[in-house]
Design a protein around this motif. Structure first.
Motif, PDB file in Angstrom:
ATOM      1  N   ASP A 238       0.814  -1.214   0.000  1.00 59.55           N
ATOM      2  CA  ASP A 238       0.000   0.000   0.000  1.00 59.55           C
ATOM      3  C   ASP A 238       0.849   1.266   0.000  1.00 59.55           C
ATOM      4  OD1 ASP A 238       0.918   0.288   2.630  1.00 59.55           O
ATOM      5  OD2 ASP A 238      -0.981  -0.330   3.538  1.00 59.55           O
ATOM      6  N   VAL A 271       0.094   6.090  -5.407  1.00 65.33           N
ATOM      7  CA  VAL A 271      -1.299   5.707  -5.650  1.00 65.33           C
ATOM      8  C   VAL A 271      -1.387   4.192  -5.517  1.00 65.33           C
ATOM      9  CG1 VAL A 271      -3.198   5.671  -7.309  1.00 65.33           C
ATOM     10  CG2 VAL A 271      -1.648   7.646  -7.223  1.00 65.33           C
ATOM     11  N   ASP A 272      -2.255   3.726  -4.629  1.00 66.70           N
ATOM     12  CA  ASP A 272      -2.381   2.278  -4.422  1.00 66.70           C
ATOM     13  C   ASP A 272      -3.771   1.752  -4.775  1.00 66.70           C
ATOM     14  OD1 ASP A 272      -3.883   3.244  -2.331  1.00 66.70           O
ATOM     15  OD2 ASP A 272      -2.654   2.388  -0.730  1.00 66.70           O
ATOM     16  N   ASP A 273      -4.464   2.428  -5.681  1.00 64.41           N
ATOM     17  CA  ASP A 273      -5.836   2.067  -6.047  1.00 64.41           C
ATOM     18  C   ASP A 273      -5.930   1.003  -7.137  1.00 64.41           C
ATOM     19  OD1 ASP A 273      -6.769   4.041  -4.285  1.00 64.41           O
ATOM     20  OD2 ASP A 273      -6.701   5.586  -5.852  1.00 64.41           O
ATOM     21  N   TYR A 274      -4.789   0.617  -7.730  1.00 62.43           N
ATOM     22  CA  TYR A 274      -4.858  -0.246  -8.909  1.00 62.43           C
ATOM     23  C   TYR A 274      -4.004  -1.509  -8.771  1.00 62.43           C
ATOM     24  CZ  TYR A 274      -6.811   4.104 -10.591  1.00 62.43           C
ATOM     25  OH  TYR A 274      -7.580   5.230 -10.721  1.00 62.43           O
ATOM     26  N   ASP A 316      -6.878   7.685 -13.823  1.00 64.37           N
ATOM     27  CA  ASP A 316      -6.802   8.941 -13.074  1.00 64.37           C
ATOM     28  C   ASP A 316      -6.894  10.156 -13.992  1.00 64.37           C
ATOM     29  OD1 ASP A 316      -6.756   7.738 -10.638  1.00 64.37           O
ATOM     30  OD2 ASP A 316      -4.589   7.851 -10.349  1.00 64.37           O
TER      31      ASP A 316
END
Length: 351
Positions: A238, A271-274, A316
């Motif tokens: 993360d 960014v840890d959304d993907y 994004d």
């Protein structure tokens, strides 16, 4: 390690062994920009082709290995020990770089074929190249690898010492205060590329797997007094982990090469959304993004690192995250050998 020269910051680099074909090209992604950025008010997308650092040794790891090999020679080492997953780009590059430099390579690998009979696990992708390069490969089950990695390094280091050899132990991805030099140099090269192309980048995007590339780019932008913000797209852990890891690598660099520079940790952006289901596990969207880049730009991404980061970046852009950015540079860190072990995932991607 940095000073002023004619109004420009001058970084004094340690010794390196020249392995990469540098500088790598900086290219505009005109087709992807037109179809996937402009309609959303996004930036012009550029790509720094570090997949072209070399043919077989290709990718971001080669920049780090130039400094790591120089350190190995300075210490009188004849063996490189490093670690990673079975499809580690870093381990493949290390095996080939060691062969070129006349050194031994020993790879401590995390098994990724759980439940599959060893006899049926035919080497593919990076693992196949590891064997072709003559590296010694030791494969361990996931739990043993994670719980005992430091002891495995100690065991094999002592093993070579007893044989009269001397080994340099290289951490995951070559990411530490020594390996970070590779992307300090890359940052300087990248900013010069942008100057030559007539722009200054507002954002520099990369995949983050071990943190070393993002660390070098972030540190490099600060040392070189660039306003560009580096954004790392996590492919495993993360955001909190990578913020800590980048800061740790920079502190390690500062302890090895003391100077008066003050690093601003608030400029570490992750960014840890993907990440998706997990490390090296791609979704249909990732496979489709890889096909998209191939079909629109003739560029091959990979399902472990660059495919995830590129997909996240495009999402994004659609969401307006880069709306006030005119020029964005995506750093292609290589990894194409990782496409082939995941061939079954591409069944529907080209349609």
């Amino acid at each position: 390690m940095a000073g002023q020269s004619g109004g420009r910051v001058k970084i004094q680099y340690p010794a390196r062994v020249r392995l990469a074909q540098l500088p790598t090209p900086l290219q505009p992604l005109d087709n992807i920009t037109a179809h996937y950025s402009v309609p959303y008010g996004g930036p012009k997308i550029w790509i720094k082709r570090d997949d072209l650092t070399e043919s077989a040794m290709s990718g971001n790891k080669l920049r780090k290995l130039e400094f790591i090999l120089a350190e190995a020679r300075a210490r009188g080492c004849n063996t490189l020990i490093t670690c990673g997953g079975e499809q580690s780009n870093h381990c493949r590059a290390t095996a080939l770089a060691a062969a070129k430099a006349g050194l031994q390579a020993h790879l401590i690998l995390r098994k990724e074929t759980a439940g599959k009979p060893e006899a049926d696990a035919v080497p593919d992708g990076n693992l196949l190249v590891d064997y072709l390069a003559g590296a010694r490969v030791s494969r361990y089950p996931l739990r043993e690898y994670l719980n005992n990695l430091s002891q495995l390094f100690e065991y094999w280091s002592e093993h070579y010492q007893q044989q009269g050899d001397r080994a340099l132990c290289i951490p995951t991805g070559g990411s530490d205060g020594l390996g970070i030099w590779g992307y300090l140099l890359a940052t300087e090269e990248l900013l010069e590329d942008c100057d030559a192309a007539g722009f200054r980048p507002e954002r520099i995007v990369c995949a983050s797997g071990s943190g070393g590339t993002q660390g070098g780019l972030t540190l490099g932008c600060q040392l070189l007094e660039s306003a560009a913000e580096v954004v790392g797209y996590a492919v495993c852990d993360d955001a909190a982990y990578f913020v800590s890891k980048v800061a740790e690598d920079v502190r390690d660099w500062q302890s090895r090469y003391p100077h008066s520079f003050t690093f601003d940790e608030s400029r570490i952006h992750v960014v840890d959304d993907y990440i998706g289901p997990g490390y090296a596990i791609a979704t249909e969207e990732i496979y489709e993004t890889i096909a998209l880049a191939a079909q629109l730009e003739g560029i091959l991404l990979d399902p472990v690192y660059t495919g995830k980061a590129f997909y996240g970046m495009l999402q994004d852009i659609k969401r307006g995250q880069f709306a006030h950015c005119e020029n964005l540079v995506f750093v292609h860190t290589g990894g194409q050998f990782g496409v082939f072990p995941q061939r079954s995932g591409f069944r529907n991607s080209w349609s």
